[in-house]
Write an enzyme that holds these catalytic residues in place. Structure first.
Site, PDB file in Angstrom:
ATOM      1  N   GLU A   1       3.576  -6.838  -7.041  1.00  0.00           N
ATOM      2  CA  GLU A   1       4.171  -6.032  -5.980  1.00  0.00           C
ATOM      3  C   GLU A   1       5.071  -4.957  -6.574  1.00  0.00           C
ATOM      4  O   GLU A   1       5.880  -5.224  -7.461  1.00  0.00           O
ATOM      5  CB  GLU A   1       5.029  -6.902  -5.054  1.00  0.00           C
ATOM      6  CG  GLU A   1       4.264  -7.867  -4.184  1.00  0.00           C
ATOM      7  CD  GLU A   1       5.173  -8.634  -3.234  1.00  0.00           C
ATOM      8  OE1 GLU A   1       4.659  -9.218  -2.275  1.00  0.00           O
ATOM      9  OE2 GLU A   1       6.413  -8.651  -3.460  1.00  0.00           O
ATOM     10  N   CYS A   2       4.956  -3.733  -6.094  1.00  0.00           N
ATOM     11  CA  CYS A   2       5.879  -2.631  -6.353  1.00  0.00           C
ATOM     12  C   CYS A   2       6.190  -2.465  -7.841  1.00  0.00           C
ATOM     13  O   CYS A   2       5.397  -1.889  -8.581  1.00  0.00           O
ATOM     14  CB  CYS A   2       7.148  -2.814  -5.535  1.00  0.00           C
ATOM     15  SG  CYS A   2       8.094  -1.289  -5.323  1.00  0.00           S
TER      16      CYS A   2
END
Length: 463
Positions: A332-333
């Site tokens: 994620e991210c």
């Protein structure tokens, strides 16, 4: 009872007030549970550092109203005291169905039937404080204001003017903080600097404890903060349709100063489903933990530590080799950024990263922030095409190249905003800017672990 700490707007000092309350209670040995309204990762790190208990996020957008109630009941049932730190201004939320302030601090207060301690910035106010307090008190009769904390008070004379103005409202003043006593916590491009990066954190907590001891009305506050036993909640994995595996599935979780954006509930759910979480550091470790069957990269600040990540070539090569060999990976991210070819920092300097994704993450001044509705564009190991999920974006980077095989079609909660294509998917890789909470998406961690287990079996058979 438990209190919700709210502010008239962002930046009025509700985080400082929350930390001071937590520091006072924890210093006296009371078990205390902290909660944070919304999707934020950084404030909960401070809560956790003080209380030594994982802070829990209460976010009905990423989860559901029922999950928020269950989470609060589950984690406040075995402590002496509990409190909830709000987000933005008391009534700042989003329009969702019939609820105009959905996911606001006021919404959570109503949902949990908790009173509110309202923090007010008095630096440019005297008599007008009464109009503001009266407005917040009467705007929604379902929200009970238990009292106020006056922050940024200039002098004893200033305080008397504020008290005189508030007296007709009969609204308790439960705390007073003078302007010169304001404690500043360093910040940077995504908000506060995480607790683990601040030298002398214990000194900061000691200062907060001292301020709290002197400047709160504890005789009236303590009963309000006392946790009330609640009705038992369903098990964490109620309705998932699966049971924890007998043989633990080993997952390497990136955990250091560069990668630390994880919802504790997500980690708990993985463990309950049969995972053994093994934390390792892409900054300091030169190889992956032995015997792992999956990789989990959360968000964080890889851009801040890009030079250290780049210099740790052994770790980067180990990750690339593992993913290329088929190990199941969820990113994620910040994790997405680490898996790219390069991160280009705010000064325009390029730093080599893992390189499993054919892209570059470029830092910019523009903040991308908000809830997102995402639709899967094709079948992945986590969900079938057409699956709709809700996530949250919070970053100042962008990918230089638009992916030719995007994972999601993403829309915001503003109808005029056009949809974008986002994320990467390969056979065993999920990488996206979206932060997801597994609370009401428990099929995602379940499928993640199933894929980890199955890919390991395939590899074993090949040998």
């Amino acid at each position: 009872m438990t209190l919700v700490i709210a502010g008239s707007c962002s930046g009025v000092g509700k985080t400082t007030v929350t930390l001071a309350l937590l520091a006072f209670l924890s210093d006296r040995g009371f078990p205390v549970q902290a909660f944070k309204v919304g999707p934020d990762y950084i404030d909960p790190m401070f809560h956790t550092a003080i209380t030594k208990r994982p802070c829990r996020n209460l976010d009905p957008v990423l989860t559901s109203e029922a999950y928020v109630q269950q989470c609060f009941a589950r984690h406040s049932s075995d402590v002496d005291y509990a409190l909830v730190e709000g987000v933005m201004g008391l009534f700042d939320g989003i329009s969702w169905g019939e609820v105009g302030d959905f996911a606001s601090t006021a919404h959570i207060a109503r949902l949990l039937d908790l009173p509110v301690l309202l923090v007010l910035d008095c630096s440019k106010l005297s008599g007008s404080i009464a109009a503001i307090a009266h407005g917040f008190r009467t705007f929604d009769p379902r929200v009970k204001i238990a009292g106020v904390v006056l922050n940024q008070v200039g002098s004893d004379r200033h305080l008397q003017l504020l008290k005189n103005a508030l007296e007709p409202l009969h609204l308790p003043i439960l705390g007073v903080f003078y302007r010169e006593q304001c404690i500043r916590i360093p910040d940077r491009h995504l908000g506060l600097v995480p607790a683990a990066e601040i030298p002398g954190m214990q000194r900061l907590f000691d200062q907060l404890n001292s301020l709290a001891e002197e400047h709160f009305d504890w005789e009236r506050l303590l009963p309000l903060l006392k946790a009330t036993p609640l009705t038992p909640t369903p098990p964490l994995l109620s309705g998932v349709g699966g049971k924890p595996k007998k043989d633990k599935i080993k997952i390497a979780v990136a955990g250091d100063r560069a990668f630390n954006f994880y919802y504790q509930d997500n980690l708990d759910i993985l463990i309950a489903l049969g995972a053994e979480l093994i934390f390792w550091s892409p900054l300091a470790d030169t190889k992956l933990p032995p015997g792992i069957q999956g990789l989990y990269f959360g968000g964080g600040f890889p851009e801040v530590f890009a030079s250290e990540l780049a210099n740790n070539k052994n770790a980067r090569h180990a990750v690339k080799k593992a993913i290329a060999a088929g190990i199941t990976t969820y990113a994620e991210c910040g994790g997405l950024m680490y898996l790219c070819e390069q991160i280009i920092d705010f000064d325009g300097q390029a730093w080599d990263m893992v390189g499993i994704l054919p892209n570059k993450a470029v830092m910019s001044k523009k903040l991308t922030l908000g809830y997102r509705q995402a639709t899967a564009l094709e079948n992945t190991f986590l969900f079938p095409a057409g699956t709709q999920i809700t996530g949250h974006e919070f970053h100042r980077s962008r990918l230089k190249i638009t992916t030719q095989k995007p994972l999601f079609k993403v829309t915001t909660y503003h109808p005029q905003t056009p949809a974008i294509l986002e994320g990467f998917t390969q056979k065993n890789l999920h990488a996206s800017y979206l932060h997801l909470h597994f609370g009401t998406h428990q099929q995602i961690p379940q499928q993640f672990l199933i894929n980890c287990h199955n890919s390991t079996l395939i590899e074993t058979q090949k040998n």
